[in-house]
Design an enzyme around this catalytic site. Structure first.
Site, PDB file in Angstrom:
ATOM      1  N   ARG A  44     -12.190   2.773   3.921  1.00  0.00           N
ATOM      2  CA  ARG A  44     -13.426   2.921   3.774  1.00  0.00           C
ATOM      3  C   ARG A  44     -13.957   3.476   2.467  1.00  0.00           C
ATOM      4  O   ARG A  44     -13.159   4.128   1.652  1.00  0.00           O
ATOM      5  CB  ARG A  44     -13.822   4.318   4.661  1.00  0.00           C
ATOM      6  CG  ARG A  44     -15.318   4.547   4.697  1.00  0.00           C
ATOM      7  CD  ARG A  44     -15.325   5.919   5.464  1.00  0.00           C
ATOM      8  NE  ARG A  44     -15.231   5.865   6.903  1.00  0.00           N
ATOM      9  CZ  ARG A  44     -16.115   6.115   7.934  1.00  0.00           C
ATOM     10  NH1 ARG A  44     -17.569   5.782   7.459  1.00  0.00           N
ATOM     11  NH2 ARG A  44     -15.929   5.978   9.092  1.00  0.00           N
TER      12      ARG A  44
ATOM     13  N   GLY B 152       0.851  -1.236   0.097  1.00  0.00           N
ATOM     14  CA  GLY B 152       0.073  -0.126   0.130  1.00  0.00           C
ATOM     15  C   GLY B 152       0.810   1.365  -0.006  1.00  0.00           C
ATOM     16  O   GLY B 152       2.066   1.134  -0.129  1.00  0.00           O
ATOM     17  N   GLN B 153       0.286   2.468  -0.118  1.00  0.00           N
ATOM     18  CA  GLN B 153       0.954   3.749   0.252  1.00  0.00           C
ATOM     19  C   GLN B 153       1.770   4.349   1.049  1.00  0.00           C
ATOM     20  O   GLN B 153       2.748   4.627   1.043  1.00  0.00           O
ATOM     21  CB  GLN B 153      -0.077   4.699  -0.759  1.00  0.00           C
ATOM     22  CG  GLN B 153      -1.236   5.084  -0.004  1.00  0.00           C
ATOM     23  CD  GLN B 153      -1.773   6.623  -0.111  1.00  0.00           C
ATOM     24  OE1 GLN B 153      -1.125   7.256  -0.830  1.00  0.00           O
ATOM     25  NE2 GLN B 153      -2.791   7.079   0.518  1.00  0.00           N
ATOM     26  N   ILE B 154       1.152   3.675   2.323  1.00  0.00           N
ATOM     27  CA  ILE B 154       1.948   4.348   3.584  1.00  0.00           C
ATOM     28  C   ILE B 154       3.211   3.610   3.552  1.00  0.00           C
ATOM     29  O   ILE B 154       4.417   3.974   3.760  1.00  0.00           O
ATOM     30  CB  ILE B 154       1.171   4.047   4.892  1.00  0.00           C
ATOM     31  CG1 ILE B 154       0.035   5.199   4.926  1.00  0.00           C
ATOM     32  CG2 ILE B 154       2.098   4.259   6.056  1.00  0.00           C
ATOM     33  CD1 ILE B 154      -0.953   5.016   6.101  1.00  0.00           C
TER      34      ILE B 154
ATOM     35  N   ASP C  81      -1.006  13.172  14.292  1.00  0.00           N
ATOM     36  CA  ASP C  81      -1.856  14.065  14.777  1.00  0.00           C
ATOM     37  C   ASP C  81      -0.929  15.025  15.596  1.00  0.00           C
ATOM     38  O   ASP C  81      -0.886  16.239  15.424  1.00  0.00           O
ATOM     39  CB  ASP C  81      -2.693  13.572  15.648  1.00  0.00           C
ATOM     40  CG  ASP C  81      -3.670  12.707  14.781  1.00  0.00           C
ATOM     41  OD1 ASP C  81      -4.212  12.727  13.693  1.00  0.00           O
ATOM     42  OD2 ASP C  81      -3.690  11.358  15.104  1.00  0.00           O
TER      43      ASP C  81
ATOM     44  N   ASN D  97      -7.005   2.034  10.248  1.00  0.00           N
ATOM     45  CA  ASN D  97      -8.287   2.656  10.923  1.00  0.00           C
ATOM     46  C   ASN D  97      -9.239   1.724  11.352  1.00  0.00           C
ATOM     47  O   ASN D  97      -9.221   0.622  10.039  1.00  0.00           O
ATOM     48  CB  ASN D  97      -8.590   3.818  10.027  1.00  0.00           C
ATOM     49  CG  ASN D  97      -7.501   4.991  10.665  1.00  0.00           C
ATOM     50  OD1 ASN D  97      -7.282   5.002  11.608  1.00  0.00           O
ATOM     51  ND2 ASN D  97      -7.247   5.725   9.769  1.00  0.00           N
TER      52      ASN D  97
ATOM     53  N   HIS E 294      -8.160   8.469  17.396  1.00  0.00           N
ATOM     54  CA  HIS E 294      -7.390   8.847  16.344  1.00  0.00           C
ATOM     55  C   HIS E 294      -8.677   9.153  15.266  1.00  0.00           C
ATOM     56  O   HIS E 294      -8.950   8.212  14.514  1.00  0.00           O
ATOM     57  CB  HIS E 294      -6.312   7.840  15.746  1.00  0.00           C
ATOM     58  CG  HIS E 294      -5.993   8.344  14.211  1.00  0.00           C
ATOM     59  ND1 HIS E 294      -5.468   9.359  13.856  1.00  0.00           N
ATOM     60  CD2 HIS E 294      -6.380   7.692  13.061  1.00  0.00           C
ATOM     61  CE1 HIS E 294      -5.144   9.493  12.517  1.00  0.00           C
ATOM     62  NE2 HIS E 294      -6.081   8.776  12.069  1.00  0.00           N
TER      63      HIS E 294
HETATM   64  N1  LIG Z   1      -3.372   6.262  12.415  1.00  0.00           N
HETATM   65  C1  LIG Z   1      -2.932   7.168  11.631  1.00  0.00           C
HETATM   66  O1  LIG Z   1      -2.619   8.431  11.781  1.00  0.00           O
HETATM   67  C2  LIG Z   1      -3.291   7.017  10.129  1.00  0.00           C
HETATM   68  C3  LIG Z   1      -3.045   7.829   8.986  1.00  0.00           C
HETATM   69  C4  LIG Z   1      -3.014   7.707   7.847  1.00  0.00           C
HETATM   70  C5  LIG Z   1      -3.591   6.465   7.456  1.00  0.00           C
HETATM   71  N2  LIG Z   1      -4.027   5.662   8.297  1.00  0.00           N
HETATM   72  C6  LIG Z   1      -4.909   4.102   7.800  1.00  0.00           C
HETATM   73  O2  LIG Z   1      -3.548   3.180   7.498  1.00  0.00           O
HETATM   74  C7  LIG Z   1      -4.146   2.451   6.772  1.00  0.00           C
HETATM   75  C8  LIG Z   1      -3.468   2.002   5.351  1.00  0.00           C
HETATM   76  O3  LIG Z   1      -3.353   3.285   4.742  1.00  0.00           O
HETATM   77  P1  LIG Z   1      -2.725   3.362   3.233  1.00  0.00           P
HETATM   78  O4  LIG Z   1      -2.887   4.404   2.635  1.00  0.00           O
HETATM   79  O5  LIG Z   1      -1.542   2.567   3.143  1.00  0.00           O
HETATM   80  O6  LIG Z   1      -3.905   2.299   2.427  1.00  0.00           O
HETATM   81  P2  LIG Z   1      -3.753   1.572   1.167  1.00  0.00           P
HETATM   82  O7  LIG Z   1      -5.037   1.132   0.699  1.00  0.00           O
HETATM   83  O8  LIG Z   1      -2.860   2.407   0.021  1.00  0.00           O
HETATM   84  O9  LIG Z   1      -3.073   0.163   1.609  1.00  0.00           O
HETATM   85  C9  LIG Z   1      -3.311  -0.736   2.263  1.00  0.00           C
HETATM   86  C10 LIG Z   1      -2.801  -2.136   2.053  1.00  0.00           C
HETATM   87  O10 LIG Z   1      -3.388  -2.871   3.045  1.00  0.00           O
HETATM   88  C11 LIG Z   1      -3.592  -4.238   2.332  1.00  0.00           C
HETATM   89  N3  LIG Z   1      -4.513  -5.216   3.071  1.00  0.00           N
HETATM   90  C12 LIG Z   1      -5.881  -5.133   3.311  1.00  0.00           C
HETATM   91  N4  LIG Z   1      -6.267  -6.171   4.095  1.00  0.00           N
HETATM   92  C13 LIG Z   1      -5.120  -6.774   4.605  1.00  0.00           C
HETATM   93  C14 LIG Z   1      -4.725  -7.642   5.562  1.00  0.00           C
HETATM   94  N5  LIG Z   1      -5.824  -8.591   5.932  1.00  0.00           N
HETATM   95  N6  LIG Z   1      -3.532  -7.974   5.805  1.00  0.00           N
HETATM   96  C15 LIG Z   1      -2.534  -7.420   4.943  1.00  0.00           C
HETATM   97  N7  LIG Z   1      -2.550  -6.461   4.285  1.00  0.00           N
HETATM   98  C16 LIG Z   1      -3.759  -5.913   4.017  1.00  0.00           C
HETATM   99  C17 LIG Z   1      -4.305  -3.835   0.869  1.00  0.00           C
HETATM  100  O11 LIG Z   1      -4.294  -4.843   0.169  1.00  0.00           O
HETATM  101  C18 LIG Z   1      -3.327  -2.750   0.840  1.00  0.00           C
HETATM  102  O12 LIG Z   1      -2.077  -2.992   0.128  1.00  0.00           O
HETATM  103  C19 LIG Z   1      -5.739   2.726   6.358  1.00  0.00           C
HETATM  104  O13 LIG Z   1      -6.559   2.088   7.240  1.00  0.00           O
HETATM  105  C20 LIG Z   1      -5.629   4.296   6.848  1.00  0.00           C
HETATM  106  O14 LIG Z   1      -6.834   4.938   7.299  1.00  0.00           O
HETATM  107  C21 LIG Z   1      -3.899   5.799   9.679  1.00  0.00           C
END
Ligand SMILES: NC(=O)c1ccc[n+]([C@@H]2O[C@H](COP(=O)([O-])OP(=O)(O)OC[C@H]3O[C@@H](n4cnc5c(N)ncnc54)[C@H](O)[C@@H]3O)[C@@H](O)[C@H]2O)c1
Length: 332
Positions: free
Chosen positions: A92, A14-16, A159, A131, A187
């Site tokens: 979401r 994923g992107q993070i 945050d 999340n 959060h």
């Molecule tokens: N706590 C914070 O401050 C904060 C900040 C930003 C984003 N987030 C959350 O972080 C999460 C990831 O964000 P992102 O932008 O990287 O999303 P993204 O959709 O780019 O990547 C998520 C990845 O998780 C994978 N995934 C889904 N289910 C899975 C599982 N059961 N096991 C392993 N991998 C799985 C997906 O295939 C995808 O590659 C989201 O839930 C986002 O809301 C939290």
């Protein structure tokens, strides 16, 4: 050089993760003398994309990176890990209710809690980013009974970093001159960014944020709202959610946990509440903490003003509701 430690990142395609993996593998989190083996977990349809990430990690030629294990199998992903970044979650989608999101994610974090319980080191430090991060961390801890509950935390460091950056910009100092801004609670948009105890170094003097900003109305209103809504503002501008800054914050969180906080300074982390500051017990609530020898402690004895007390109550209430919904789904 010490022996390599194993570190898992979920949602690795994923992107993070795309920013986070580089931060970890180049030594920013565990230090410049700590080699590591990265375990990368994602779901089966993402294995092709993950292969590309593995190629790029190899092409970075990073001296500390002693191995990479890409997998869709939680048992392999969590085997012998010392640190876990749980980033992967169901995003979401349009039209999705909070309950649907919670339902999908509760199941993911139950499975991952069980896998951590069976396969990870018993002193593994777990950071939940996906999340709803606080409640996911609570679920994960519940399904990993052989690992201490204090080893499960949720990320509010993004945050905190956002709040610090807002105060730095307002007072015209570099961001490193701002410390001890607190994020209380969930959060989510009910989080409570609180600069009441924050310090700003300006012109060689250490001031309170209130003295440095010289506008308490701003600190109690606009500042709080800007931080609460910053994630939405980034999405509106970038058409994608915060990723670079979320990755940086995840690295900051884990580095503070492994390497400790500086004397006189604290950071915010979602941790299992012991009821401090009249918050609900047994929810993962963000508090200011100090960290020494890999153990966090909630900063005690801060005098919370009435304005913030009400906000703390609201975010605590939301966490209690989320907990009830999550466990109702699991027990259904
Ligand atoms: N706590 C914070 O401050 C904060 C900040 C930003 C984003 N987030 C959350 O972080 C999460 C990831 O964000 P992102 O932008 O990287 O999303 P993204 O959709 O780019 O990547 C998520 C990845 O998780 C994978 N995934 C889904 N289910 C899975 C599982 N059961 N096991 C392993 N991998 C799985 C997906 O295939 C995808 O590659 C989201 O839930 C986002 O809301 C939290």
């Amino acid at each position: 050089m010490s022996e390599p430690i194993r570190v898992v990142v979920t949602g690795a395609a994923g992107q993070i993760a795309y920013s986070l993996l580089y931060i970890i593998a180049k030594g920013d989190v565990f230090g410049p003398n700590q080699p590591l083996i990265l375990h990368l977990l994602d779901i089966p349809p993402m294995m092709g994309v993950l292969e590309g990430v593995v190629m790029e990690l190899a092409d970075c030629a990073l001296p500390l990176l002693h191995g990479v294990v890409p997998t869709a199998d939680p048992a392999e992903a969590f085997k012998d890990v010392s640190a876990a970044f749980l980033v992967g979650a169901m995003p979401r989608k349009q039209g999705m209710e909070r309950k649907d999101l919670l339902s999908a994610n509760v199941k993911i974090f139950k499975v991952q809690g069980e896998a951590l319980d069976q396969h990870a080191k018993k002193d593994v430090k777990v950071l939940v980013v996906g999340n709803p991060a606080n409640t996911n961390a609570l679920v994960c801890a519940k399904y990993a009974p052989s690992i201490p509950k204090e080893n499960f935390t949720a990320m509010t460091r993004l945050d905190q970093n956002r709040a610090q950056a807002q105060i730095a910009a307002k007072t015209g100092v570099p961001v490193a001159n701002v410390s001890n801004v607190i994020i209380w609670g969930n959060h989510s948009s009910t989080q409570v960014p609180d600069a009441s105890f924050a310090k700003v170094v300006k012109g060689g003097k250490t001031l309170s944020a209130s003295e440095a900003v010289n506008n308490d109305a701003w600190l109690q209103n606009e500042f709080i709202e800007t931080v609460q809504k910053r994630g939405a503002a980034v999405i509106a501008a970038r058409k994608m959610s915060s990723a670079m800054s979320a990755a940086k914050a995840a690295g900051d969180h884990m580095r503070s946990w492994f390497l400790g906080t500086e004397p006189g300074k604290y950071v915010s982390m979602g941790v299992l509440s012991d009821g401090s500051y009249d918050t609900p017990k047994d929810v993962v609530f963000s508090f200011p903490v100090t960290i020494e020898n890999g153990k966090w402690q909630i900063v005690k004895g801060l005098q919370i003003g009435d304005h913030y007390r009400q906000l703390l109550e609201a975010t605590g209430k939301e966490l209690v509701e989320e907990r009830a919904e999550a466990f109702a789904i699991i027990e259904a």
